[in-house]
Design a protein around this motif. Sequence first.
Motif, PDB file in Angstrom:
ATOM      1  N   ASP A  44     -48.795 -17.720  15.984  1.00 32.08           N
ATOM      2  CA  ASP A  44     -48.851 -16.677  17.014  1.00 32.08           C
ATOM      3  C   ASP A  44     -49.187 -15.303  16.451  1.00 32.08           C
ATOM      4  OD1 ASP A  44     -46.270 -17.841  19.311  1.00 32.08           O
ATOM      5  OD2 ASP A  44     -48.317 -18.474  19.003  1.00 32.08           O
ATOM      6  N   ARG A  45     -48.708 -14.993  15.255  1.00 33.10           N
ATOM      7  CA  ARG A  45     -48.948 -13.654  14.725  1.00 33.10           C
ATOM      8  C   ARG A  45     -50.416 -13.421  14.419  1.00 33.10           C
ATOM      9  NH1 ARG A  45     -49.366 -14.426   9.224  1.00 33.10           N
ATOM     10  NH2 ARG A  45     -48.232 -16.200   8.442  1.00 33.10           N
ATOM     11  N   ASN A  46     -51.182 -14.476  14.225  1.00 31.61           N
ATOM     12  CA  ASN A  46     -52.591 -14.303  13.919  1.00 31.61           C
ATOM     13  C   ASN A  46     -53.408 -13.952  15.150  1.00 31.61           C
ATOM     14  OD1 ASN A  46     -54.577 -14.265  11.891  1.00 31.61           O
ATOM     15  ND2 ASN A  46     -55.399 -16.166  12.686  1.00 31.61           N
ATOM     16  N   PHE A  47     -52.936 -14.271  16.350  1.00 28.17           N
ATOM     17  CA  PHE A  47     -53.679 -13.934  17.551  1.00 28.17           C
ATOM     18  C   PHE A  47     -53.820 -12.427  17.691  1.00 28.17           C
ATOM     19  CE2 PHE A  47     -52.592 -18.258  18.736  1.00 28.17           C
ATOM     20  CZ  PHE A  47     -53.813 -18.685  19.229  1.00 28.17           C
ATOM     21  N   ALA A  48     -52.797 -11.668  17.316  1.00 22.84           N
ATOM     22  CA  ALA A  48     -52.894 -10.216  17.373  1.00 22.84           C
ATOM     23  C   ALA A  48     -53.952  -9.714  16.395  1.00 22.84           C
ATOM     24  CB  ALA A  48     -51.541  -9.589  17.067  1.00 22.84           C
ATOM     25  N   ALA A  49     -54.044 -10.342  15.239  1.00 23.11           N
ATOM     26  CA  ALA A  49     -55.035  -9.933  14.249  1.00 23.11           C
ATOM     27  C   ALA A  49     -56.450 -10.214  14.751  1.00 23.11           C
ATOM     28  CB  ALA A  49     -54.786 -10.657  12.931  1.00 23.11           C
ATOM     29  N   LEU A  50     -56.616 -11.239  15.566  1.00 28.65           N
ATOM     30  CA  LEU A  50     -57.924 -11.568  16.109  1.00 28.65           C
ATOM     31  C   LEU A  50     -58.251 -10.747  17.342  1.00 28.65           C
ATOM     32  CD1 LEU A  50     -57.798 -15.461  15.847  1.00 28.65           C
ATOM     33  CD2 LEU A  50     -59.104 -13.892  14.416  1.00 28.65           C
ATOM     34  N   GLY A  51     -57.314  -9.936  17.831  1.00 32.07           N
ATOM     35  CA  GLY A  51     -57.552  -9.112  19.001  1.00 32.07           C
ATOM     36  C   GLY A  51     -57.293  -9.847  20.305  1.00 32.07           C
ATOM     37  N   SER A  52     -56.661 -10.983  20.251  1.00 31.24           N
ATOM     38  CA  SER A  52     -56.372 -11.748  21.444  1.00 31.24           C
ATOM     39  C   SER A  52     -54.977 -11.413  21.944  1.00 31.24           C
ATOM     40  CB  SER A  52     -56.461 -13.241  21.121  1.00 31.24           C
ATOM     41  OG  SER A  52     -56.121 -14.006  22.237  1.00 31.24           O
ATOM     42  N   ASN A  53     -54.748 -11.705  23.199  1.00 30.13           N
ATOM     43  CA  ASN A  53     -53.437 -11.447  23.786  1.00 30.13           C
ATOM     44  C   ASN A  53     -52.819 -12.756  24.242  1.00 30.13           C
ATOM     45  OD1 ASN A  53     -53.635  -8.634  23.556  1.00 30.13           O
ATOM     46  ND2 ASN A  53     -54.930  -8.568  25.351  1.00 30.13           N
ATOM     47  N   LEU A  54     -51.928 -13.277  23.467  1.00 32.59           N
ATOM     48  CA  LEU A  54     -51.214 -14.485  23.832  1.00 32.59           C
ATOM     49  C   LEU A  54     -49.771 -14.091  24.076  1.00 32.59           C
ATOM     50  CD1 LEU A  54     -51.546 -17.528  24.213  1.00 32.59           C
ATOM     51  CD2 LEU A  54     -50.763 -17.803  21.883  1.00 32.59           C
ATOM     52  N   PRO A  55     -49.334 -14.067  25.341  1.00 30.84           N
ATOM     53  CA  PRO A  55     -47.981 -13.604  25.627  1.00 30.84           C
ATOM     54  C   PRO A  55     -46.915 -14.537  25.064  1.00 30.84           C
ATOM     55  CG  PRO A  55     -49.198 -14.064  27.654  1.00 30.84           C
ATOM     56  CD  PRO A  55     -50.083 -14.422  26.521  1.00 30.84           C
ATOM     57  N   SER A  56     -45.822 -13.944  24.642  1.00 36.07           N
ATOM     58  CA  SER A  56     -44.681 -14.705  24.140  1.00 36.07           C
ATOM     59  C   SER A  56     -43.920 -15.316  25.315  1.00 36.07           C
ATOM     60  CB  SER A  56     -43.735 -13.784  23.363  1.00 36.07           C
ATOM     61  OG  SER A  56     -44.400 -13.256  22.248  1.00 36.07           O
ATOM     62  N   ALA A  57     -43.266 -16.443  25.048  1.00 37.25           N
ATOM     63  CA  ALA A  57     -42.537 -17.139  26.110  1.00 37.25           C
ATOM     64  C   ALA A  57     -41.148 -17.520  25.640  1.00 37.25           C
ATOM     65  CB  ALA A  57     -43.297 -18.398  26.530  1.00 37.25           C
ATOM     66  N   ASN A  58     -40.199 -17.490  26.573  1.00 35.80           N
ATOM     67  CA  ASN A  58     -38.850 -17.994  26.360  1.00 35.80           C
ATOM     68  C   ASN A  58     -38.661 -19.193  27.275  1.00 35.80           C
ATOM     69  OD1 ASN A  58     -38.192 -15.873  24.617  1.00 35.80           O
ATOM     70  ND2 ASN A  58     -37.494 -14.587  26.292  1.00 35.80           N
ATOM     71  N   LEU A  59     -38.092 -20.269  26.756  1.00 36.38           N
ATOM     72  CA  LEU A  59     -37.819 -21.469  27.543  1.00 36.38           C
ATOM     73  C   LEU A  59     -36.334 -21.772  27.483  1.00 36.38           C
ATOM     74  CD1 LEU A  59     -40.738 -23.638  26.145  1.00 36.38           C
ATOM     75  CD2 LEU A  59     -40.706 -22.404  28.295  1.00 36.38           C
ATOM     76  N   LYS A  60     -35.771 -22.115  28.633  1.00 36.06           N
ATOM     77  CA  LYS A  60     -34.345 -22.435  28.696  1.00 36.06           C
ATOM     78  C   LYS A  60     -34.168 -23.618  29.649  1.00 36.06           C
ATOM     79  CE  LYS A  60     -29.930 -20.473  30.087  1.00 36.06           C
ATOM     80  NZ  LYS A  60     -29.267 -19.323  30.730  1.00 36.06           N
TER      81      LYS A  60
END
Length: 155
Positions: A36-52
């Motif tokens: 996930d941390r690499n998506f920011a480096a590529l300029g993409s926006n992948l939102p974080s998610a919480n699952l319960k």
Amino acid sequence: MKTLVKANGLFPTLESKSMSHFFDDFITKDLFDWTDRNFAALGSNLPSANLKETDTKIEVELAAPGMKREDFKVMIDNNILMISSENENEKEEVNKKENYIRKEFNYQAFSRTFSLPETINENKVEANYKDGILHIVIGKKEGEMRKSLKTIPIK
């Protein structure tokens, strides 16, 4: 402290590293790191998610600030939850006195999918968007309890 030196006249390397190590580090650490941390480096926006998950429902929270509820598309198909969004903005500024035109555009898109258990009830799904968080609650079928955790011994 290591210093840069010229190698082959084209690329700098560290004194203690060869040219092959320079490229190995670049390729293995950046290009093939799909966490996930690499998506920011590529300029993409992948939102974080919480699952319960509880005995009666599954909750999904997706952090997507700056969006509107109309921007999201939420679907369930064959026990797969699909959340996607596309957003395109365009601004144009014209100043005839100064003789310039500036036009900027921005396009954002993402898609996240989650596998859901067989116990979900597709007729009991609610979603809302508030304060930058998309909140989805998926009910479970009545009488369908989650199986208890079973520890398996390793021989």
